[in-house]
Design a protein around this motif. Structure first.
Motif, short mmCIF file in Angstrom:
data_model
loop_
_atom_site.label_atom_id
_atom_site.label_comp_id
_atom_site.label_asym_id
_atom_site.label_seq_id
_atom_site.Cartn_x
_atom_site.Cartn_y
_atom_site.Cartn_z
N GLU A 34 0.81 -1.21 0.00
CA GLU A 34 0.00 0.00 0.00
C GLU A 34 0.85 1.27 0.00
N HIS A 35 2.11 1.15 0.40
CA HIS A 35 3.01 2.31 0.42
C HIS A 35 3.93 2.35 -0.80
N GLY A 36 3.95 1.29 -1.59
CA GLY A 36 4.97 1.12 -2.62
C GLY A 36 4.79 1.96 -3.86
N ARG A 37 5.67 1.69 -4.83
CA ARG A 37 5.65 2.42 -6.09
C ARG A 37 4.43 2.05 -6.91
N ILE A 38 3.99 2.96 -7.75
CA ILE A 38 2.80 2.72 -8.56
C ILE A 38 3.02 1.56 -9.53
N SER A 39 4.27 1.36 -9.98
CA SER A 39 4.53 0.24 -10.89
C SER A 39 4.25 -1.09 -10.21
N GLY A 40 4.67 -1.20 -8.95
CA GLY A 40 4.41 -2.42 -8.21
C GLY A 40 2.92 -2.67 -8.02
N ALA A 41 2.18 -1.58 -7.75
CA ALA A 41 0.74 -1.71 -7.58
C ALA A 41 0.06 -2.11 -8.89
N CYS A 42 0.53 -1.53 -9.99
CA CYS A 42 -0.03 -1.90 -11.31
C CYS A 42 0.18 -3.38 -11.60
N PHE A 43 1.38 -3.87 -11.33
CA PHE A 43 1.67 -5.27 -11.59
C PHE A 43 0.89 -6.19 -10.66
N ASP A 44 0.73 -5.78 -9.41
CA ASP A 44 -0.08 -6.58 -8.48
C ASP A 44 -1.51 -6.69 -8.96
N ALA A 45 -2.03 -5.58 -9.49
CA ALA A 45 -3.40 -5.59 -10.02
C ALA A 45 -3.49 -6.46 -11.26
N ALA A 46 -2.49 -6.38 -12.12
CA ALA A 46 -2.48 -7.19 -13.34
C ALA A 46 -2.37 -8.68 -13.03
N ARG A 47 -1.69 -9.02 -11.93
CA ARG A 47 -1.52 -10.42 -11.56
C ARG A 47 -2.67 -10.94 -10.71
N GLY A 48 -3.59 -10.04 -10.32
CA GLY A 48 -4.73 -10.46 -9.52
C GLY A 48 -4.44 -10.56 -8.03
N ILE A 49 -3.29 -10.07 -7.61
CA ILE A 49 -2.96 -10.09 -6.18
C ILE A 49 -3.85 -9.12 -5.42
N ILE A 50 -4.13 -7.99 -6.05
CA ILE A 50 -5.09 -7.03 -5.50
C ILE A 50 -6.19 -6.83 -6.54
N PRO A 51 -7.39 -6.45 -6.12
CA PRO A 51 -8.52 -6.36 -7.05
C PRO A 51 -8.40 -5.26 -8.09
N GLY A 52 -7.62 -4.24 -7.81
CA GLY A 52 -7.48 -3.13 -8.75
C GLY A 52 -6.48 -2.12 -8.24
N LEU A 53 -6.32 -1.07 -9.00
CA LEU A 53 -5.34 -0.04 -8.67
C LEU A 53 -6.05 1.14 -8.01
N LYS A 54 -5.49 1.60 -6.91
CA LYS A 54 -6.04 2.76 -6.20
C LYS A 54 -5.21 3.99 -6.53
N VAL A 55 -5.84 4.97 -7.15
CA VAL A 55 -5.15 6.17 -7.59
C VAL A 55 -5.63 7.37 -6.78
N PRO A 56 -4.71 8.10 -6.13
CA PRO A 56 -5.11 9.29 -5.39
C PRO A 56 -5.71 10.35 -6.30
N LEU A 57 -6.95 10.71 -6.04
CA LEU A 57 -7.63 11.76 -6.79
C LEU A 57 -8.89 12.13 -6.02
N PHE A 58 -8.87 13.28 -5.37
CA PHE A 58 -10.02 13.67 -4.57
C PHE A 58 -11.08 14.32 -5.46
N THR A 59 -12.34 13.86 -5.36
CA THR A 59 -13.43 14.49 -6.09
C THR A 59 -14.51 14.91 -5.12
N LEU A 60 -15.16 16.00 -5.42
CA LEU A 60 -16.21 16.53 -4.57
C LEU A 60 -17.47 16.76 -5.40
N SER A 61 -18.57 16.22 -4.94
CA SER A 61 -19.85 16.44 -5.63
C SER A 61 -20.81 17.14 -4.68
N PHE A 62 -21.59 18.07 -5.21
CA PHE A 62 -22.61 18.69 -4.37
C PHE A 62 -23.85 18.98 -5.21
#
Length: 410
Positions: free
Chosen positions: A248-276
């Protein structure tokens, strides 16, 4: 009586000769062992051979640097406590370079000043490449004291040992995190250093200590501030294998590969959105990062290029001089661009989930590498994002368990 004494002398001489012969055979066998390095080899200076201490040499970047040094005929000693590194990487290097006097590994913690001093006393080092460090921005905000101790305090220990044993050349692995979040891009070496997280602050403190110390000595110092590292050894021998608990703290490349290998369900990308809601309209999409597509922008440098810069810096290091260089491609890529490149490289349609911004993170950082190009004649060669990821993926997809026995997937 004379005959009896003669026989006794003959038997005694035979025993001595037999023991000497046995000792000689055992010594030859021991010396031919791939794990044997004669203390005389590493404890003395040898003309034409540069002996480099690589701290953190079992880690992702450190192991690639050790590989390049060995390929370039340097003698290498790796010191690592394996808290973040992999013994599997060291074993691969040992198999590639089994000759006595080429490579040795020492298990040690740089926080143990007595042990570090002993290592320097027993080895004739010509230079130090200091990679060893915990290096996750998010983790540093959760465990700041650990980061200051591991990075800043341990650098002090290394410098004190260098001073005590007259080792005059230091190549320091620093980071663009020392700049913080500059208002102007690209980042040059003159950009003010205003780090915003403990990782960057600890690295800047180490830089300051190194520079101040160098003023009182005739040290040759090179400080390399590099950007986001990706890729792996093109020949597939080494790669990135972070601890599972650190994903969870690692590089985005590692997270991408983990997602591609099915180790994690998907990639979590920091991006705050606000709806009102304001009748009859719904207003949305207020980006937390002030970038073109709302995701943070980084300068992705291939690890092969990065370690070539370190080895070149060692060659160019001069007594009494401090060189400070950015190591990057000079081009910023957004996380969205990176994810799309990773999808193409892996052939997997990775699921992406957008989350709030990580503590201590920054919106946009990319380098101006013109100084290192002009002064060291270095430039990034592996600048195709997808190609770098494809090379890393080749290693990753057969290394589901990192440096454990290979396991092919897909």
């Amino acid at each position: 009586m004379d005959v009896l004494n003669s026989k006794r002398k003959s038997n005694s001489t035979g025993r001595i000769l037999g023991a000497a012969l046995l000792l000689t055979v055992l010594l030859i066998v021991f010396r031919l062992s791939p794990d044997f390095i004669s203390p005389k080899v590493v404890s003395r200076q040898e003309p034409g051979v540069t002996h480099v201490l690589v701290t953190g040499g079992a880690g992702y970047i450190g192991s690639h640097a050790a590989l390049q040094l060995l390929k370039d005929s340097y003698r290498v000693t790796i010191v690592d406590n394996l808290s973040r590194g992999n013994m599997g990487a060291v074993k691969i290097l040992q198999k590639l370079f089994p000759e006595p006097g080429r490579l040795q590994f020492i298990y040690a913690d740089l926080g143990d000043a007595k042990m570090v001093n002993k290592i320097f006393a027993e080895n004739a080092f010509d230079a130090v490449m200091h990679f060893a460090a915990v290096a996750y921005v998010g983790e540093s905000t959760l465990e700041p004291l650990r980061y200051y101790h591991n990075i800043t305090s341990n650098t002090l220990v290394v410098l004190e040992a260098m001073a005590a044993h007259n080792v005059k050349t230091l190549i320091y692995s620093s980071t663009c995190a020392t700049y913080g979040e500059p208002t102007k891009m690209p980042i040059t070496e003159e950009t003010p250093q205003m780090p915003i997280n403990p990782y960057g602050k600890a690295k800047k403190m180490s830089e300051d200590i190194i520079i101040d110390f160098s003023k009182t000595t005739n040290m040759a110092v090179m400080i390399l501030r590099y950007f986001n590292v990706i890729g792996s050894d093109p020949d597939g021998r080494l790669g990135e294998a972070p601890r599972p608990e650190l994903r969870e703290h690692g590089r985005i490349s590692g997270a991408c590969f983990d997602a591609a290998r099915g180790i994690i369900p998907g990639l979590k990308v920091p991006l705050f959105t606000l709806s009102f809601f304001f009748f009859p309209f719904v207003f949305s999409w207020l980006s937390y990062y002030k970038t073109a597509d709302g995701t943070c922008v980084r300068d992705y440098i291939d690890v092969t290029d990065l370690v070539s810069a370190h080895v070149l810096a060692l060659a160019y290091a001069k007594p009494g001089k401090v060189g400070i260089y950015n190591v990057g491609t000079g081009k910023g890529r957004s996380v969205k661009e990176f994810v799309e490149a990773c999808k193409r490289a892996t052939g997997v349609d990775i699921k992406v989930e957008y989350l709030s911004r990580r503590p201590g993170d920054y919106a946009e950082v990319y380098s101006d590498p013109s100084k290192i190009r002009h002064e060291l004649n270095w430039t990034a060669r592996h600048i195709n994002l997808q190609e770098s990821l494809q090379i890393a993926w080749k290693w990753q997809k057969t290394r589901l368990n990192g440096y454990s026995p290979p396991m092919a997937i897909g």
